[in-house]
Write a protein that holds these residues in place. Structure first.
Motif, PDB file in Angstrom:
ATOM      1  N   MET A 201       0.614  -1.419   0.067  1.00 40.00           N
ATOM      2  CA  MET A 201       0.078  -0.009  -0.007  1.00 40.00           C
ATOM      3  C   MET A 201       0.618   1.539  -0.295  1.00 40.00           C
ATOM      4  SD  MET A 201      -3.394  -1.363  -0.147  1.00 40.00           S
ATOM      5  CE  MET A 201      -2.652  -2.192  -1.339  1.00 40.00           C
ATOM      6  N   ALA A 202       1.841   1.552   0.938  1.00 36.71           N
ATOM      7  CA  ALA A 202       2.651   2.890   0.538  1.00 36.71           C
ATOM      8  C   ALA A 202       3.587   2.431  -0.422  1.00 36.71           C
ATOM      9  CB  ALA A 202       3.962   1.964   1.863  1.00 36.71           C
ATOM     10  N   ALA A 203       3.117   1.937  -1.672  1.00 34.91           N
ATOM     11  CA  ALA A 203       4.164   2.524  -3.140  1.00 34.91           C
ATOM     12  C   ALA A 203       2.843   2.919  -3.968  1.00 34.91           C
ATOM     13  CB  ALA A 203       4.587   1.067  -3.860  1.00 34.91           C
ATOM     14  N   TYR A 204       1.953   2.957  -3.317  1.00 40.63           N
ATOM     15  CA  TYR A 204       0.804   4.198  -3.607  1.00 40.63           C
ATOM     16  C   TYR A 204       0.825   5.367  -3.078  1.00 40.63           C
ATOM     17  CZ  TYR A 204      -0.343  -0.410  -6.242  1.00 40.63           C
ATOM     18  OH  TYR A 204      -0.336  -0.887  -7.320  1.00 40.63           O
ATOM     19  N   GLY A 205       1.446   5.145  -2.583  1.00 40.14           N
ATOM     20  CA  GLY A 205       1.569   6.186  -1.109  1.00 40.14           C
ATOM     21  C   GLY A 205       0.195   6.423   0.096  1.00 40.14           C
ATOM     22  N   ILE A 206      -0.638   4.504   0.377  1.00 36.13           N
ATOM     23  CA  ILE A 206      -1.286   4.964   1.219  1.00 36.13           C
ATOM     24  C   ILE A 206      -0.680   4.510   2.310  1.00 36.13           C
ATOM     25  CG2 ILE A 206      -3.160   3.196   2.021  1.00 36.13           C
ATOM     26  CD1 ILE A 206      -3.938   3.486  -1.284  1.00 36.13           C
ATOM     27  N   ASP A 207      -0.787   5.256   3.447  1.00 36.29           N
ATOM     28  CA  ASP A 207      -0.225   4.285   4.763  1.00 36.29           C
ATOM     29  C   ASP A 207      -0.715   3.925   5.623  1.00 36.29           C
ATOM     30  OD1 ASP A 207       1.513   4.581   6.928  1.00 36.29           O
ATOM     31  OD2 ASP A 207       1.266   6.268   7.683  1.00 36.29           O
ATOM     32  N   ILE A 208      -0.727   2.499   5.754  1.00 32.22           N
ATOM     33  CA  ILE A 208      -1.762   2.228   7.014  1.00 32.22           C
ATOM     34  C   ILE A 208      -0.100   1.313   7.643  1.00 32.22           C
ATOM     35  CG2 ILE A 208      -3.234   1.640   5.482  1.00 32.22           C
ATOM     36  CD1 ILE A 208      -2.517  -1.494   5.416  1.00 32.22           C
ATOM     37  N   SER A 209       0.957   1.185   7.796  1.00 30.38           N
ATOM     38  CA  SER A 209       1.697   0.945   8.705  1.00 30.38           C
ATOM     39  C   SER A 209       1.265   0.813   9.988  1.00 30.38           C
ATOM     40  CB  SER A 209       3.405   1.590   8.813  1.00 30.38           C
ATOM     41  OG  SER A 209       3.191   2.799   8.872  1.00 30.38           O
ATOM     42  N   GLY A 210       1.957   0.307  10.758  1.00 29.74           N
ATOM     43  CA  GLY A 210       1.307  -0.500  12.672  1.00 29.74           C
ATOM     44  C   GLY A 210      -0.093  -0.736  12.783  1.00 29.74           C
ATOM     45  N   GLU A 211      -0.995  -0.801  11.689  1.00 29.04           N
ATOM     46  CA  GLU A 211      -2.423  -1.060  11.491  1.00 29.04           C
ATOM     47  C   GLU A 211      -2.844  -2.974  11.275  1.00 29.04           C
ATOM     48  OE1 GLU A 211      -5.308   0.633  11.535  1.00 29.04           O
ATOM     49  OE2 GLU A 211      -4.938   2.127  10.199  1.00 29.04           O
ATOM     50  N   ASN A 212      -3.596  -3.060  12.780  1.00 31.56           N
ATOM     51  CA  ASN A 212      -3.956  -4.946  12.755  1.00 31.56           C
ATOM     52  C   ASN A 212      -4.427  -5.220  11.622  1.00 31.56           C
ATOM     53  OD1 ASN A 212      -2.031  -4.780  14.974  1.00 31.56           O
ATOM     54  ND2 ASN A 212      -3.693  -4.518  16.359  1.00 31.56           N
ATOM     55  N   LEU A 213      -4.483  -6.113  10.621  1.00 33.63           N
ATOM     56  CA  LEU A 213      -4.750  -6.693   9.873  1.00 33.63           C
ATOM     57  C   LEU A 213      -5.842  -8.172   9.894  1.00 33.63           C
ATOM     58  CD1 LEU A 213      -2.572  -5.623   7.474  1.00 33.63           C
ATOM     59  CD2 LEU A 213      -4.958  -4.963   7.959  1.00 33.63           C
ATOM     60  N   GLU A 214      -7.239  -8.644   9.911  1.00 35.68           N
ATOM     61  CA  GLU A 214      -7.683  -9.251  10.008  1.00 35.68           C
ATOM     62  C   GLU A 214      -7.763  -9.357   8.582  1.00 35.68           C
ATOM     63  OE1 GLU A 214     -10.941 -10.000  12.904  1.00 35.68           O
ATOM     64  OE2 GLU A 214     -10.955  -8.102  12.929  1.00 35.68           O
ATOM     65  N   VAL A 215      -7.605 -11.208   8.918  1.00 35.73           N
ATOM     66  CA  VAL A 215      -8.037 -12.256   6.873  1.00 35.73           C
ATOM     67  C   VAL A 215      -8.495 -12.594   6.960  1.00 35.73           C
ATOM     68  CG1 VAL A 215      -5.735 -13.358   7.093  1.00 35.73           C
ATOM     69  CG2 VAL A 215      -6.509 -11.903   5.330  1.00 35.73           C
TER      70      VAL A 215
END
Length: 153
Positions: free
Chosen positions: A19-33
């Motif tokens: 996501m960072a490659a598109y300039g979208i910062d979600i670093s540190g977010e907890n992700l469920e799948v």
């Protein structure tokens, strides 16, 4: 659909970086799948924010939650209702676009009102689209209410 579960920090880092490659910062977010057939959905705060099939696709929810800084295509009001129904973007409906977009790039469709309405793949380079102002410019791969959203919401 498999039940949702939190992913490891290592797997989350892979998603954060994509996501960072598109300039979208979600670093540190907890992700469920959760997975259904060959598609996975990654959730933040209970909303499907990222889909993965053969590619990783940010959802319209994510685009409006954390605005991308790259690959943005802005469309006029006339194009918006068609795109919201899954129609592709045609060059005459484009108001502006990131000049670095190349054919095949993932792009994020933004309404003239300022909110994101779809994700697509560029059919031509940005300079060609803006110069010719003709033809299909973006093939839509995700929009609100599509099969991916319905399956994972």
């Amino acid at each position: 659909m498999t039940s949702k579960h939190f992913i490891s920090k290592k797997e989350a880092k892979r998603i954060w970086e994509s996501m960072a490659a598109y300039g979208i910062d979600i670093s540190g977010e907890n992700l469920e799948v959760a997975t259904l057939k060959s598609i996975s959905a990654y959730y933040i705060g209970g909303k499907p924010m990222i889909f993965q099939n053969e590619r990783i696709i940010p959802s319209v929810y994510l685009l409006n939650y954390r605005n991308p800084s790259k690959n943005i295509v802005t469309v006029d009001e006339g194009a918006e209702p068609h795109i919201l129904n899954g129609s592709d973007v045609f060059a005459p409906g484009i108001v502006s676009m990131d000049s670095n977009i190349r054919k095949g790039d993932m792009v994020f469709i933004k309404s003239i009102k300022g909110y994101f309405i779809a994700v697509g793949l560029a059919e031509m380079d940005a300079d060609e689209i803006m110069k010719t102002r003709k033809g299909r410019a973006v093939h839509i791969i995700h929009f609100p209410g599509d099969d991916m959203i319905r399956a994972f919401s």
